[in-house]
Design a protein around this motif. Structure first.
Motif, PDB file in Angstrom:
ATOM      1  N   TYR A 181       0.831  -1.190   0.000  1.00 42.55           N
ATOM      2  CA  TYR A 181       0.000   0.000   0.000  1.00 42.55           C
ATOM      3  C   TYR A 181       0.870   1.246   0.000  1.00 42.55           C
ATOM      4  N   SER A 182       0.419   2.268  -0.713  1.00 39.68           N
ATOM      5  CA  SER A 182       1.105   3.553  -0.720  1.00 39.68           C
ATOM      6  C   SER A 182       0.981   4.194   0.662  1.00 39.68           C
ATOM      7  N   PRO A 183       2.027   4.885   1.150  1.00 44.51           N
ATOM      8  CA  PRO A 183       1.935   5.509   2.476  1.00 44.51           C
ATOM      9  C   PRO A 183       0.911   6.630   2.555  1.00 44.51           C
ATOM     10  N   ASP A 184       0.507   7.184   1.406  1.00 37.59           N
ATOM     11  CA  ASP A 184      -0.459   8.279   1.431  1.00 37.59           C
ATOM     12  C   ASP A 184      -1.804   7.888   0.818  1.00 37.59           C
ATOM     13  N   SER A 185      -2.064   6.577   0.687  1.00 32.83           N
ATOM     14  CA  SER A 185      -3.336   6.126   0.137  1.00 32.83           C
ATOM     15  C   SER A 185      -3.746   4.818   0.773  1.00 32.83           C
ATOM     16  N   VAL A 186      -5.052   4.692   1.029  1.00 29.03           N
ATOM     17  CA  VAL A 186      -5.565   3.452   1.603  1.00 29.03           C
ATOM     18  C   VAL A 186      -6.262   2.608   0.539  1.00 29.03           C
ATOM     19  N   GLN A 187      -6.110   2.982  -0.733  1.00 27.05           N
ATOM     20  CA  GLN A 187      -6.805   2.286  -1.806  1.00 27.05           C
ATOM     21  C   GLN A 187      -5.944   1.179  -2.408  1.00 27.05           C
ATOM     22  N   PHE A 188      -6.582   0.028  -2.629  1.00 24.93           N
ATOM     23  CA  PHE A 188      -5.903  -1.120  -3.201  1.00 24.93           C
ATOM     24  C   PHE A 188      -5.325  -0.789  -4.579  1.00 24.93           C
ATOM     25  N   LYS A 189      -6.043   0.032  -5.340  1.00 25.55           N
ATOM     26  CA  LYS A 189      -5.599   0.366  -6.698  1.00 25.55           C
ATOM     27  C   LYS A 189      -4.298   1.157  -6.711  1.00 25.55           C
ATOM     28  N   ASP A 190      -3.955   1.794  -5.584  1.00 21.17           N
ATOM     29  CA  ASP A 190      -2.730   2.583  -5.507  1.00 21.17           C
ATOM     30  C   ASP A 190      -1.548   1.783  -4.989  1.00 21.17           C
ATOM     31  N   ALA A 191      -1.765   0.500  -4.695  1.00 24.78           N
ATOM     32  CA  ALA A 191      -0.661  -0.338  -4.227  1.00 24.78           C
ATOM     33  C   ALA A 191       0.357  -0.516  -5.353  1.00 24.78           C
ATOM     34  N   SER A 192       1.606  -0.620  -4.981  1.00 23.04           N
ATOM     35  CA  SER A 192       2.670  -0.761  -5.973  1.00 23.04           C
ATOM     36  C   SER A 192       3.413  -2.086  -5.770  1.00 23.04           C
ATOM     37  N   LYS A 193       4.149  -2.486  -6.797  1.00 19.24           N
ATOM     38  CA  LYS A 193       4.931  -3.715  -6.705  1.00 19.24           C
ATOM     39  C   LYS A 193       5.930  -3.597  -5.559  1.00 19.24           C
ATOM     40  N   SER A 194       6.118  -4.692  -4.861  1.00 21.35           N
ATOM     41  CA  SER A 194       7.007  -4.683  -3.712  1.00 21.35           C
ATOM     42  C   SER A 194       7.789  -5.986  -3.676  1.00 21.35           C
ATOM     43  N   SER A 195       8.317  -6.320  -2.504  1.00 18.68           N
ATOM     44  CA  SER A 195       9.140  -7.520  -2.377  1.00 18.68           C
ATOM     45  C   SER A 195       9.034  -8.064  -0.960  1.00 18.68           C
TER      46      SER A 195
END
Length: 384
Positions: A181-195
């Protein structure tokens, strides 16, 4: 509804883009695979087909980003239909098989703001997108989630605690996909690839994959995690004009401000359900382990014996900010405060007096909140 639609497009785009990228990489010469992958990441418009002209090799695409693109399929360009679930190979089709309303992603080169030259396109019928999103939603719902208690880089295992009495081991592998999840968004669509390396104790995590019969382990296909704040306390004040709620946090003993938005899930627990959950927080309490849900049915249980909190919450009535008053007991999942701005509420639950009574310092209630928060958003057509 609008947020659900944006979520559906996001997940459909992910499915299509991943499949097209795989086709482009694995059909390329071995020495050019890495370059092809990089190019596909850089130029891969995704959207809904508005019209098709097979004679001119032209597709008019309304992109999810907003602009309408005229996509020209190059001579020798390929058209693929996304593989069905469980299959690895995409089917080669003709441009004449593409229909308005289909989802499409293209691989190639931008020519102008409204023009794109494609070497390959991947298509998924609208009905197939809806089916896949529904399947993905069910997979997330059958998954596991909670607060990360430990991470083992050597084995790829993640230990999570989803309630005061339930823990689970999430097994990951090199094939597991990770989102954050993005630190400034609670929306699933704003999640980014991670590890895997980005996951740390204290994170809230949700995973989908195959669970073991005892419900204690899951082999993860995909994991999403983030840093959220769990708040259990009583309402101090309600500011309807600013959509702000001030709550006295039982854990920190300090007041905290939370922003309420149109995306905040707000529910009120009926007394029987609140008593049922309170028993989870304080198992010694003399309460009926099979207290009914809001509709009078028994609480849904997972194979391991714990009730499915997300399904329970979905059956509860909504509550509005205007319905809350000073002294009401609430449990909230919120994004962290940023630059002295209040965090944004993801989930707010009222009617939780029995739960907070069973957990006077709020810690047990906070553990329950993690499982409510980390399920994929739902909608008529599937998850985001």
């Amino acid at each position: 509804m609008q947020e659900n639609q944006r979520h559906h497009r996001f997940r459909a785009a992910s499915i299509l883009s991943f499949t097209l990228l795989a086709v482009c990489v694995f059909s390329a010469p071995r020495g050019h695979a890495q370059a092809s992958a990089s190019q596909a990441e850089a130029a891969r418009p995704v959207g809904t087909v508005e019209s098709v002209d097979p004679s001119g090799n032209i597709i008019v695409l309304k992109t999810d980003a907003g602009p309408v693109l005229t996509v020209t399929l190059q001579s020798g360009g390929k058209v693929f239909r996304a593989p069905a679930p469980g299959q690895s190979g995409a089917e080669k089709i003709q441009l004449s098989d593409v229909r308005a309303g289909d989802r499409l992603t293209a691989h190639g080169t931008p020519l102008a703001e409204d023009k794109f030259s494609a070497t390959a396109v991947m298509v998924m019928a609208k009905s197939e997108v809806a089916t896949r999103l529904q399947q993905e939603q069910r997979a997330w719902q059958r998954g596991a989630g909670g607060i990360v208690s430990s991470v083992d880089p050597a084995t790829g295992d993640i230990q999570v605690k989803s309630s005061p009495t339930q823990t689970a081991t999430i097994h990951t592998s090199p094939q597991t996909g990770f989102l954050r999840y993005s630190p400034d968004s609670v929306q699933f669509k704003d999640a980014s690839k991670s590890s895997f390396a980005a996951i740390k104790p204290g994170d809230q995590l949700r995973a989908r994959g195959a669970r073991t019969p005892d419900d204690a382990q899951l082999n993860a296909d995909e994991v999403i995690a983030g840093t959220f704040r769990n708040i259990a306390g009583t309402v101090i004040s309600v500011d309807g004009a600013q959509n702000l709620l001030m709550v006295q946090d039982l854990t920190t003993k300090k007041p905290v401000a939370v922003k309420i938005t149109s995306e905040t899930q707000m529910h009120q627990l009926p007394p029987p359900m609140a008593m049922r959950i309170a028993r989870m927080v304080k198992p010694s309490a003399a309460m009926d382990a099979r207290s009914p849900n809001a509709d009078g049915s028994a609480a849904p249980h997972r194979p391991g014996g714990e009730p499915d909190l997300q399904q329970m919450l979905s059956r509860t009535p909504p509550v509005a900010l205007a319905d809350l008053k000073k002294g009401d007991a609430v449990m909230i999942v919120a994004s962290p405060a940023m630059s002295n701005a209040p965090g944004t509420a993801v989930t707010l639950i009222s009617g939780v007096e029995p739960i907070l009574t069973a957990s006077p310092n709020g810690s047990g209630a906070a553990e329950l909140l993690s499982n409510w928060n980390m399920s994929a958003p739902t909608g008529a057509e599937g998850p985001q």
